[in-house]
Design an enzyme around this catalytic site. Structure first.
Site, mmCIF file in Angstrom:
data_model
loop_
_atom_site.group_PDB
_atom_site.id
_atom_site.type_symbol
_atom_site.label_atom_id
_atom_site.label_comp_id
_atom_site.label_asym_id
_atom_site.label_seq_id
_atom_site.Cartn_x
_atom_site.Cartn_y
_atom_site.Cartn_z
ATOM 1 C CD1 TRP A 173 -0.892 1.318 -0.526
ATOM 2 C CD2 TRP A 173 -2.741 0.903 -0.640
ATOM 3 N NE1 TRP A 173 -1.401 2.132 -1.880
ATOM 4 C CE2 TRP A 173 -2.694 2.449 -1.392
ATOM 5 C CE3 TRP A 173 -4.209 0.598 -1.053
ATOM 6 C CZ2 TRP A 173 -3.329 2.211 -2.844
ATOM 7 C CZ3 TRP A 173 -5.142 0.780 -1.479
ATOM 8 C CH2 TRP A 173 -5.152 2.303 -2.412
ATOM 9 C CG ASP B 210 -0.189 -4.922 -0.719
ATOM 10 O OD1 ASP B 210 0.374 -5.600 -2.282
ATOM 11 O OD2 ASP B 210 -0.797 -4.022 -0.551
ATOM 12 C CE LYS C 31 0.455 -0.221 -7.441
ATOM 13 N NZ LYS C 31 0.011 1.048 -7.875
#
Ligand code: PMP
Length: 355
Positions: A100, A167, A191
């Site tokens: 990511w 992030d 999540k």
């Protein structure tokens, strides 16, 4: 009973599923579904305002920080962040700690210069780099606080004089940090926060408006702030489910309570792996994620039989990501301790059966 270890979209509290499903049929006894009320109605503006104010309260944010709920997933933030913060001749620093982060780096390169100040690539991202320097003139320093695919986590946020951008998609609300010290935080909801389809963005308004770039209206954080995340039609249902999760979080004791529970769950699973003769983890001990526990079997031939055994006993979603292989158990806030106890019990009994 099923035990859902999916990495995202993932488990949410049962009470949230219950309330969300009731709202689909009849929102707050209005006779209308949450899916059919206008986003500019008093009902929905109250939802948006309460969700934003709960985020501020739970994260103890300063009054300079604004809370946004936007479309597009965390991946949109990979480009929206540099578009808003980085001029083409300026440099942003990035830590490369996994898939990511690499994607975020690639997008930032479209907008300015990117200095990758550290990388864990040479070990397939099994650790968080420690020895690196961030140039003082870097416009911001971007990290991925938890690496969902490789199971590593920044335990200490690096102390730099730069604007910190993070992030936090896979560990937001899971542990207490000094959230106000960040210039910008973003996270896909799917999540620890809610369903897929909405992202949470927290931004210190003082870092905005510094680039000379012309930013398309829908990409400009300042317009979203001005319109209270309602520049266009927001993902109404996803925001509502986030609100339900945020209320649940507060009732349970907030982020410090989640942190306590997550530590207990993660320690139990890592302990089972460390004690085992069959299972192992190659993730550097001090960087082990409390959210995504990645592990393998020393004998790869046992992988399929263990997956089958786990599945037959109610375990869902522990197959590892294709880039890291093995297993990954995601222990998000809503996953009960009992699920981890069942998993570790099965690991033990599988070992006995295979002896
Ligand atoms: N960052 C991290 C740390 C992630 O785990 C993910 C998705 N799993 C993303 C970004 C991408 O999120 P999205 O699919 O919402 O774009």
């Amino acid at each position: 009973m099923l035990h859902n270890f999916n990495a995202g979209p993932s488990v949410l509290p049962p009470a949230v599923f219950q309330q969300a499903s009731e709202a689909v049929l009849n929102y707050n006894n209005s006779g209308l579904s949450i899916l059919e009320i206008g986003h500019r109605t008093p009902e929905f503006t109250a939802i948006m305002e309460e969700a934003a104010s709960l985020v501020k309260e739970l994260m103890q944010l300063s009054s300079d920080h604004e809370v946004l709920f936007l479309h597009g997933g965390a991946s949109t933030q990979f480009m929206q962040v540099p578009m808003n913060l980085l001029d083409s001749k300026e440099t942003a620093a990035y830590a490369d700690t996994g898939v990511w982060s690499s994607k975020a780096i690639k997008e930032a390169q479209l907008f300015g210069k990117v200095d990758v100040v550290c990388t864990g690539k040479e070990t397939n991202y099994q650790y968080i780099p420690k020895d690196f320097a961030v140039p003082n003139d870097a416009r911001y320093f971007h990290i991925t606080t938890n690496n969902t695919i490789f199971g590593t986590q920044w335990k200490k946020i690096p102390a730099t004089s730069n604007v910190m951008v993070a992030d936090m998609s896979s560990d937001i609300f899971s542990r207490m940090l000094d959230f106000s010290s960040f210039g910008l935080i973003y996270a896909g909801a799917q999540k620890n926060l809610g369903p897929a389809g909405v992202s949470l963005i927290i931004v210190n308004k003082n870092i905005l408006g510094k680039t000379k770039r012309i930013i398309p209206t829908i990409m400009d954080y300042r317009h979203h702030i001005k319109e209270g995340s309602m520049l266009n039609t927001p993902p109404v249902f996803a925001v509502y489910v986030c609100l339900l999760t945020l209320r649940w979080l507060k009732e349970q004791g907030g982020i410090p309570e989640m942190e306590k529970r997550n530590e207990i769950k993660a320690s139990l699973l890592y302990h089972a792996i460390d004690e085992s003769n069959l299972f192992q983890t190659t993730v550097s001990k001090e960087d082990r994620s409390f959210m995504n526990v990645c592990f393998t079997l020393k004998d790869a031939a046992l992988e399929k039989p263990f997956l089958e055994y786990a599945k037959n006993n109610g375990i869902i979603g522990i197959k590892g990501h294709r880039l890291s292989g093995g297993f990954r158990a995601s222990l998000y806030n809503a996953l009960p301790l009992e699920s981890v106890q069942v998993l570790t019990g099965l690991m033990k009994s599988f070992e006995e059966l295979s002896a």
